[in-house]
Design an enzyme around this catalytic site. Structure first.
Site, PDB file in Angstrom:
ATOM      1  N   ASP A 123      -3.915   2.525   9.946  1.00 27.01           N
ATOM      2  CA  ASP A 123      -3.941   1.348   9.081  1.00 27.01           C
ATOM      3  C   ASP A 123      -3.131   1.600   7.814  1.00 27.01           C
ATOM      4  O   ASP A 123      -2.964   2.745   7.368  1.00 27.01           O
ATOM      5  CB  ASP A 123      -5.370   0.931   8.738  1.00 27.01           C
ATOM      6  N   ASP A 128       2.723   6.808   4.124  1.00 26.12           N
ATOM      7  CA  ASP A 128       1.259   6.831   4.161  1.00 26.12           C
ATOM      8  C   ASP A 128       0.755   5.942   5.285  1.00 26.12           C
ATOM      9  O   ASP A 128       0.434   4.794   5.058  1.00 26.12           O
ATOM     10  CB  ASP A 128       0.721   6.367   2.808  1.00 26.12           C
ATOM     11  N   GLU A 168      -9.092   3.725   7.104  1.00 18.14           N
ATOM     12  CA  GLU A 168      -9.001   4.694   6.006  1.00 18.14           C
ATOM     13  C   GLU A 168      -8.647   4.006   4.702  1.00 18.14           C
ATOM     14  O   GLU A 168      -9.152   4.369   3.642  1.00 18.14           O
ATOM     15  CB  GLU A 168      -7.958   5.767   6.329  1.00 18.14           C
ATOM     16  N   GLU A 169      -7.768   3.008   4.776  1.00 17.17           N
ATOM     17  CA  GLU A 169      -7.319   2.329   3.566  1.00 17.17           C
ATOM     18  C   GLU A 169      -8.318   1.273   3.083  1.00 17.17           C
ATOM     19  O   GLU A 169      -8.172   0.741   1.994  1.00 17.17           O
ATOM     20  CB  GLU A 169      -5.954   1.666   3.808  1.00 17.17           C
ATOM     21  N   HIS A 210       1.786   3.014  -1.270  1.00 11.51           N
ATOM     22  CA  HIS A 210       1.092   1.788  -1.705  1.00 11.51           C
ATOM     23  C   HIS A 210       1.979   0.887  -2.562  1.00 11.51           C
ATOM     24  O   HIS A 210       1.500  -0.128  -3.070  1.00 11.51           O
ATOM     25  CB  HIS A 210      -0.206   2.115  -2.466  1.00 11.51           C
TER      26      HIS A 210
END
Length: 377
Positions: free
Chosen positions: A68, A99, A133-134, A348
């Site tokens: 994710d 990421d 996870e995010e 991000h």
């Protein structure tokens, strides 16, 4: 052409905004089954997770990661479409490039090459992949670990592919993380007119001295592995928006990032003692996101340090700085855990990107680590 680059592009094309997977894990399974991995898809609520293992003996080495990604924000602010992987010189643009789809691609290629060279490797090889996870991180790695524990399946060594590097790949390894303890504090007062404060009680005024004391408190001095515990206020909300109304409540959200010098129970006790000392009427809701953990020098850290030196000639830095990761769910089982991945300057962010050459270097580091850890001699 770089296989790691190709694989990273395949994953970026799948717009897996948390908690969606969008076919990433199905694609990963195709790659791993060819290598002899037994792949299990584990659903918890609506979150897809993958546990894949090759071998039945110990020790067990696992790569851990997440498919994710965080939302893109305004796509018009991006140089290129965030889910159309785009090369520009040595850079690869796309959401998840750093990421952490690049890391997952590097893991798969490293595993392909390692198994080709060492089909009779020691122990077992594994992948633990989640699509949570995010986001809240409640139906991902933590549930997979619980599932494995319930059937007495233990991971000895785990490398999490979070983007740990600062200036160049391999310059920093995370061998631990601080704990994270958050809270929402609601202080109660009495609403009234600002011209008649004797008929009201201002919760903002009441809580201000307590917040000042909490902010000024030295919670600990840290240690050789962790900086001192940090207290930060992230939100203060109170009032109706009018200039002539004393609010009836004030809400404060704060967070501790704490070292192994303290426990979350000690922090809770000390905070509540300060609030009580100031005579506040309050409600306090705590959220423990993760305990601190540390993997000291041993087989895994030494293998990672050695692999980085072999490939890059760098003397890497061991660090516990930064935020939390899914390593916090794996380490409490007694697993040695490190985080090693690409540079993190653009994670991000709009125009997230990574260096193509660094992805290839990371692949070599992962393969070399496997050689150090999972072969004899």
């Amino acid at each position: 052409m770089s296989r790691t680059l190709d694989y990273t592009k395949e994953l970026i094309r799948r717009a897996s905004v948390t908690p969606e997977d969008q076919g990433c894990q199905a694609w990963i399974i195709e790659k791993l089954e060819v290598l002899g991995f037994k792949c299990e898809t584990l659903w918890f609520e609506e979150v897809r997770n993958l546990w894949a293992r090759r071998g039945t003996q110990g020790p067990v080495f696992a790569f851990a990661g997440h498919t994710d990604v965080v939302p893109t924000g305004d796509v018009t602010a991006w140089k290129y479409d965030p889910f159309t992987p785009t090369e520009e010189g040595d850079l690869l643009y796309g959401r998840g490039a750093a990421d952490m789809k690049g890391s997952i691609a590097a893991m798969i290629v490293a595993m392909e090459d390692f198994i080709a060279a060492h089909p009779d490797h020691n122990g077992s090889l594994a992948f633990l992949i989640t699509a949570d996870e995010e986001g809240p991180s409640v139906n991902g790695t933590v549930k997979v670990v619980e599932h494995l524990q319930a059937r007495q399946e233990h991971i000895d060594y785990c490398l999490v592919g979070e983007p740990s590097s600062t200036n160049t790949v391999g310059d920093v390894i995370k061998n631990g993380r601080r704990g994270s303890l958050g809270a929402k504090l609601t202080v109660k007062g009495i609403q009234g007119h600002v011209a008649y404060p004797h008929l009201a009680r201002n919760p903002i005024h009441d809580v201000a001295p307590a917040l000042a004391e909490l902010s000024a408190t030295e919670w600990d001095q840290g240690n050789d592995f962790f900086p001192a515990t940090s207290f930060q206020i992230s939100n203060i909300n109170g009032g109706t928006g009018a200039t002539n109304v004393i609010p009836g409540t004030c809400e404060i959200i704060f967070n501790f990032r704490f070292s192994t010098e303290l426990t979350d129970a000690i922090l809770r006790e000390r905070v509540e003692a300060i609030l009580d000392k100031h005579g506040l009427d309050y409600d306090l809701q705590w959220t423990l996101s993760g305990q601190p953990f540390l993997t000291d020098r041993g087989a895994l850290v030494d293998a990672a340090v050695g692999a980085i030196r072999d490939v890059t000639e760098l003397d890497t830095e061991l660090s516990t700085a930064g935020g939390t990761s899914d390593g916090r769910f794996i380490a409490p089982t007694g697993t040695q855990v490190v985080e090693l991945g690409p540079t993190n300057a653009t994670i991000h962010k709009v125009d997230e990107h990574t260096s193509i050459s660094e992805l290839d270097t990371l692949t070599q580091i992962y393969q070399r680590l496997l050689q150090h850890l999972m072969t004899t001699g």
